[in-house]
Design a protein around this motif. Structure first.
Motif, PDB file in Angstrom:
ATOM      1  N   PRO A 115       0.822  -1.215   0.000  1.00 11.16           N
ATOM      2  CA  PRO A 115       0.000   0.000   0.000  1.00 11.16           C
ATOM      3  C   PRO A 115       0.858   1.268   0.000  1.00 11.16           C
ATOM      4  O   PRO A 115       0.509   2.251  -0.635  1.00 11.16           O
ATOM      5  CB  PRO A 115      -0.814  -0.101   1.287  1.00 11.16           C
ATOM      6  N   LEU A 158      -0.908   4.672  -0.812  1.00 11.83           N
ATOM      7  CA  LEU A 158      -2.008   4.583   0.153  1.00 11.83           C
ATOM      8  C   LEU A 158      -1.423   4.535   1.561  1.00 11.83           C
ATOM      9  O   LEU A 158      -1.427   3.508   2.240  1.00 11.83           O
ATOM     10  CB  LEU A 158      -2.871   3.355  -0.146  1.00 11.83           C
ATOM     11  N   VAL A 182      -4.027   5.063   6.959  1.00 15.29           N
ATOM     12  CA  VAL A 182      -4.919   3.995   7.425  1.00 15.29           C
ATOM     13  C   VAL A 182      -5.830   4.584   8.486  1.00 15.29           C
ATOM     14  O   VAL A 182      -5.365   5.181   9.464  1.00 15.29           O
ATOM     15  CB  VAL A 182      -4.137   2.795   8.012  1.00 15.29           C
ATOM     16  N   GLU A 190     -11.471   1.093  -1.315  1.00 13.22           N
ATOM     17  CA  GLU A 190     -10.603   1.599  -0.248  1.00 13.22           C
ATOM     18  C   GLU A 190     -10.835   0.894   1.085  1.00 13.22           C
ATOM     19  O   GLU A 190     -10.025   1.014   2.004  1.00 13.22           O
ATOM     20  CB  GLU A 190     -10.798   3.112  -0.065  1.00 13.22           C
ATOM     21  N   GLU A 219     -10.350  -1.985   3.094  1.00 18.99           N
ATOM     22  CA  GLU A 219      -9.461  -3.134   3.054  1.00 18.99           C
ATOM     23  C   GLU A 219     -10.022  -4.293   3.880  1.00 18.99           C
ATOM     24  O   GLU A 219      -9.836  -5.455   3.535  1.00 18.99           O
ATOM     25  CB  GLU A 219      -8.084  -2.716   3.585  1.00 18.99           C
ATOM     26  N   ARG A 249      -8.014   2.380   3.586  1.00 20.76           N
ATOM     27  CA  ARG A 249      -6.726   2.901   3.083  1.00 20.76           C
ATOM     28  C   ARG A 249      -7.006   4.086   2.171  1.00 20.76           C
ATOM     29  O   ARG A 249      -7.877   4.027   1.315  1.00 20.76           O
ATOM     30  CB  ARG A 249      -6.008   1.836   2.267  1.00 20.76           C
TER      31      ARG A 249
END
Length: 154
Positions: free
Chosen positions: A60, A65, A68, A95, A97, A113
């Motif tokens: 990521p 990305l 979090v 997005e 996850e 993310r």
């Protein structure tokens, strides 16, 4: 039904968890068996549904990305039909996850993310808050990943 695994099965799974593309000959050497029994054990674990697939693990961070955020979602309706509508809709948001239905102060916990906080705010406003039957959300921004790992049986 829980799968019965012996020490060799666990070694095979641990090696596959680290490198799913490991050649059978190398895997066999690492676990102390010949290629044929290792291949047979892998096929049996696949047929049992213990091994559900193989995939590329993407970074990521390298994809940009870096943000979090964990989002607690509370529902206005928790009847089965409402939950199924939410489940179907949340699966369509790339997005997101991870998404777990939980017991506690909220109904779902999502791992989202995003590129940065501006991007997250857009995801929250345009995709998460408008999911079916969402009454409110609470967001928790991660500062650092201390442990991130794939499950490996011990």
């Amino acid at each position: 039904m829980e799968a019965k695994l012996d020490a060799l099965d666990r070694k095979i799974l641990a090696e596959l968890t680290q490198n799913a593309r490991i050649p059978i000959a190398e895997l066999a050497r690492k676990v102390g068996l010949s290629k044929t029994p290792v291949s047979l054990r892998i096929r049996q674990m696949e047929e049992m549904g213990l091994i559900t697939g193989y995939r590329a693990m993407l970074s990521p961070m390298k994809l940009g990305l870096t943000n979090v955020t964990y989002v607690e979602v509370s529902m206005s309706d928790t009847r089965e039909a409402a939950l199924q509508q939410f489940n179907t809709a949340v699966r369509a948001i790339p997005e997101v996850e991870e998404c777990y239905m939980i017991a506690g102060g909220c109904d779902y916990l999502l791992k989202v993310r995003s590129r940065d906080m501006t991007h997250f705010r857009q995801i929250l406003a345009e995709r998460l808050s408008v999911l079916p039957h969402v009454s409110n959300t609470s967001s928790h921004v991660s500062m650092e990943a201390v442990v991130e790992q794939n499950f490996a049986p011990g």
